[in-house]
Design a protein around this motif. Structure first.
Motif, PDB file in Angstrom:
ATOM      1  N   PRO A 120       0.696  -1.283  -0.194  1.00 49.83           N
ATOM      2  CA  PRO A 120       0.017   0.311   0.096  1.00 49.83           C
ATOM      3  C   PRO A 120       0.806   1.281   0.086  1.00 49.83           C
ATOM      4  O   PRO A 120       0.264   2.208  -0.186  1.00 49.83           O
ATOM      5  CB  PRO A 120      -0.831  -0.136   1.026  1.00 49.83           C
ATOM      6  CG  PRO A 120      -0.138  -1.187   2.253  1.00 49.83           C
ATOM      7  CD  PRO A 120       0.432  -2.129   1.223  1.00 49.83           C
ATOM      8  N   ARG A 121       2.180   1.151   0.335  1.00 54.66           N
ATOM      9  CA  ARG A 121       3.054   2.376   0.153  1.00 54.66           C
ATOM     10  C   ARG A 121       3.924   2.134  -0.772  1.00 54.66           C
ATOM     11  O   ARG A 121       4.381   1.024  -1.343  1.00 54.66           O
ATOM     12  CB  ARG A 121       3.848   2.631   1.555  1.00 54.66           C
ATOM     13  CG  ARG A 121       2.894   2.519   2.867  1.00 54.66           C
ATOM     14  CD  ARG A 121       1.965   3.954   2.526  1.00 54.66           C
ATOM     15  NE  ARG A 121       1.340   4.174   4.032  1.00 54.66           N
ATOM     16  CZ  ARG A 121       0.260   4.873   4.001  1.00 54.66           C
ATOM     17  NH1 ARG A 121      -0.124   5.372   2.713  1.00 54.66           N
ATOM     18  NH2 ARG A 121      -0.386   5.139   5.169  1.00 54.66           N
ATOM     19  N   VAL A 122       4.589   3.426  -1.449  1.00 53.65           N
ATOM     20  CA  VAL A 122       5.455   3.208  -2.349  1.00 53.65           C
ATOM     21  C   VAL A 122       6.834   2.575  -2.134  1.00 53.65           C
ATOM     22  O   VAL A 122       7.603   2.877  -1.420  1.00 53.65           O
ATOM     23  CB  VAL A 122       5.810   4.815  -2.915  1.00 53.65           C
ATOM     24  CG1 VAL A 122       6.723   4.522  -4.157  1.00 53.65           C
ATOM     25  CG2 VAL A 122       4.416   5.274  -3.649  1.00 53.65           C
ATOM     26  N   VAL A 123       7.130   1.381  -2.836  1.00 53.56           N
ATOM     27  CA  VAL A 123       8.552   0.920  -2.658  1.00 53.56           C
ATOM     28  C   VAL A 123       8.865   0.474  -4.036  1.00 53.56           C
ATOM     29  O   VAL A 123       8.351   0.040  -4.956  1.00 53.56           O
ATOM     30  CB  VAL A 123       8.328  -0.419  -1.857  1.00 53.56           C
ATOM     31  CG1 VAL A 123       9.567  -1.365  -1.870  1.00 53.56           C
ATOM     32  CG2 VAL A 123       7.642  -0.149  -0.368  1.00 53.56           C
ATOM     33  N   THR A 124      10.162   0.928  -4.304  1.00 57.07           N
ATOM     34  CA  THR A 124      10.785   0.666  -5.794  1.00 57.07           C
ATOM     35  C   THR A 124      11.760  -0.048  -5.498  1.00 57.07           C
ATOM     36  O   THR A 124      12.535  -0.077  -4.459  1.00 57.07           O
ATOM     37  CB  THR A 124      11.149   2.029  -6.356  1.00 57.07           C
ATOM     38  OG1 THR A 124      11.918   2.898  -5.781  1.00 57.07           O
ATOM     39  CG2 THR A 124       9.903   2.923  -6.725  1.00 57.07           C
ATOM     40  N   MET A 125      12.314  -0.709  -6.687  1.00 57.15           N
ATOM     41  CA  MET A 125      13.492  -1.804  -6.610  1.00 57.15           C
ATOM     42  C   MET A 125      14.523  -1.159  -7.646  1.00 57.15           C
ATOM     43  O   MET A 125      14.091  -0.646  -8.813  1.00 57.15           O
ATOM     44  CB  MET A 125      13.039  -3.521  -7.106  1.00 57.15           C
ATOM     45  CG  MET A 125      11.924  -3.879  -6.262  1.00 57.15           C
ATOM     46  SD  MET A 125      12.640  -4.090  -4.621  1.00 57.15           S
ATOM     47  CE  MET A 125      13.373  -5.504  -4.765  1.00 57.15           C
ATOM     48  N   THR A 159      18.514  -3.204  -4.294  1.00 60.81           N
ATOM     49  CA  THR A 159      18.088  -1.892  -3.095  1.00 60.81           C
ATOM     50  C   THR A 159      16.720  -1.676  -3.576  1.00 60.81           C
ATOM     51  O   THR A 159      16.177  -1.389  -4.590  1.00 60.81           O
ATOM     52  CB  THR A 159      19.112  -0.762  -3.624  1.00 60.81           C
ATOM     53  OG1 THR A 159      20.279  -1.121  -3.348  1.00 60.81           O
ATOM     54  CG2 THR A 159      18.692   0.510  -2.370  1.00 60.81           C
ATOM     55  N   ALA A 160      15.907  -1.907  -2.147  1.00 65.30           N
ATOM     56  CA  ALA A 160      14.412  -1.449  -2.298  1.00 65.30           C
ATOM     57  C   ALA A 160      14.541  -0.056  -1.627  1.00 65.30           C
ATOM     58  O   ALA A 160      15.000  -0.071  -0.816  1.00 65.30           O
ATOM     59  CB  ALA A 160      13.574  -2.289  -1.433  1.00 65.30           C
ATOM     60  N   ARG A 161      13.704   0.712  -2.187  1.00 59.55           N
ATOM     61  CA  ARG A 161      13.647   2.214  -1.746  1.00 59.55           C
ATOM     62  C   ARG A 161      12.061   2.560  -1.376  1.00 59.55           C
ATOM     63  O   ARG A 161      11.386   2.259  -2.106  1.00 59.55           O
ATOM     64  CB  ARG A 161      14.030   3.198  -2.667  1.00 59.55           C
ATOM     65  CG  ARG A 161      15.815   3.014  -2.975  1.00 59.55           C
ATOM     66  CD  ARG A 161      16.348   4.284  -3.812  1.00 59.55           C
ATOM     67  NE  ARG A 161      17.506   3.893  -4.271  1.00 59.55           N
ATOM     68  CZ  ARG A 161      17.959   4.553  -5.233  1.00 59.55           C
ATOM     69  NH1 ARG A 161      17.519   5.107  -6.241  1.00 59.55           N
ATOM     70  NH2 ARG A 161      19.236   4.097  -5.640  1.00 59.55           N
ATOM     71  N   THR A 162      11.865   3.107  -0.425  1.00 58.74           N
ATOM     72  CA  THR A 162      10.595   3.629   0.029  1.00 58.74           C
ATOM     73  C   THR A 162      11.095   5.202   0.245  1.00 58.74           C
ATOM     74  O   THR A 162      12.066   5.782   0.508  1.00 58.74           O
ATOM     75  CB  THR A 162      10.090   2.862   1.137  1.00 58.74           C
ATOM     76  OG1 THR A 162       8.727   3.448   1.400  1.00 58.74           O
ATOM     77  CG2 THR A 162      10.725   3.274   2.500  1.00 58.74           C
ATOM     78  N   TYR A 163       9.932   5.982   0.171  1.00 61.11           N
ATOM     79  CA  TYR A 163       9.972   7.494   0.264  1.00 61.11           C
ATOM     80  C   TYR A 163       9.120   8.008   1.182  1.00 61.11           C
ATOM     81  O   TYR A 163       8.105   7.382   1.519  1.00 61.11           O
ATOM     82  CB  TYR A 163       9.794   8.193  -0.972  1.00 61.11           C
ATOM     83  CG  TYR A 163      10.464   7.309  -2.220  1.00 61.11           C
ATOM     84  CD1 TYR A 163      11.641   7.927  -2.553  1.00 61.11           C
ATOM     85  CD2 TYR A 163      10.055   6.354  -3.049  1.00 61.11           C
ATOM     86  CE1 TYR A 163      12.392   7.279  -3.627  1.00 61.11           C
ATOM     87  CE2 TYR A 163      10.753   5.807  -3.853  1.00 61.11           C
ATOM     88  CZ  TYR A 163      11.941   6.357  -4.335  1.00 61.11           C
ATOM     89  OH  TYR A 163      12.700   5.764  -5.192  1.00 61.11           O
ATOM     90  N   ARG A 164       9.666   9.051   1.927  1.00 60.04           N
ATOM     91  CA  ARG A 164       8.714   9.602   2.965  1.00 60.04           C
ATOM     92  C   ARG A 164       8.739  11.076   2.946  1.00 60.04           C
ATOM     93  O   ARG A 164       9.541  11.797   2.388  1.00 60.04           O
ATOM     94  CB  ARG A 164       9.477   9.307   4.484  1.00 60.04           C
ATOM     95  CG  ARG A 164       8.815   9.980   5.675  1.00 60.04           C
ATOM     96  CD  ARG A 164       9.564   9.545   6.911  1.00 60.04           C
ATOM     97  NE  ARG A 164      10.804  10.173   7.044  1.00 60.04           N
ATOM     98  CZ  ARG A 164      10.978  11.326   7.347  1.00 60.04           C
ATOM     99  NH1 ARG A 164       9.999  12.149   7.714  1.00 60.04           N
ATOM    100  NH2 ARG A 164      12.073  11.855   7.359  1.00 60.04           N
TER     101      ARG A 164
END
Length: 193
Positions: A159-164, A183-188
């Protein structure tokens, strides 16, 4: 009147000249006065008029542009409100700082549910950008092709943005065994901006 009369004009005694010469001199004087009047009075006014006409054209174009904007103001305001709603809904996809730990658990659970063996799960420090912070997580997982695909698909469905990023897949110990470094990245969203 002939040219001989013009050559014999006595400017000290102009009254004795013929009527034709007097009329010609009068016409020349009137033309000189008109020419000087035009040059000194009308010429400047004509330049001012041309300048004013050019300014009028600029103002007309500016007026038409502003009138067009004013006519579309309501549509622009609606468009702005829609963009603000979209921005707010997109911000909801970014986790808050309080949600980051649970999101890390969700990523880890997604890997385990896909049947992967997680060899490395290393959250890194935040990288601050303009209005958001990037939270990278170094991963090394082991599994077969379908499990890796299920993991990547499951992470994108969170449900939240996660990019590989920086995905590197290589052969593991056996034929079906694959090892993926990524590397998985999420953003805040940074609330102070």
């Amino acid at each position: 009147m002939n040219i001989k009369e013009l050559n014999e004009i006595d400017f000290n005694n102009i009254g004795e000249a013929s009527w034709a010469v007097k009329v010609l001199i009068l016409v020349v004087i009137v033309l000189v006065i008109l020419g000087l009047s035009y040059y000194f009075f009308i010429g400047d006014q004509r330049t001012d008029l041309e300048r004013a006409e050019n300014r009028e054209q600029q103002l007309r174009v500016e007026f038409e542009d502003k009138q067009q904007r004013a006519a579309n103001l309501e549509a622009y305001e609606e468009q702005l409100e829609e963009m603000e709603r979209m921005f707010a809904s997109l911000l909801e996809l970014l986790p808050s700082s309080a949600e980051i730990p649970s999101l890390l658990v969700d990523i880890s659970q997604t890997g385990l549910q896909a049947g992967l063996e997680i060899e490395l799960f290393e959250p890194r420090g935040e990288n601050r950008r303009d209005f958001y912070a990037e939270v990278p997580i170094r991963l090394r997982v082991r599994g077969d092709y379908e499990e890796l695909a299920e993991f990547v698909s499951g992470t994108s469905a969170l449900p939240r943005v996660v990019t590989m990023h920086d995905m590197h897949i290589r052969r593991g110990n056996s034929d079906d065994d694959l090892l993926m470094d990524a590397t998985a990245r999420t953003y805040r969203y940074l609330e102070d901006h």
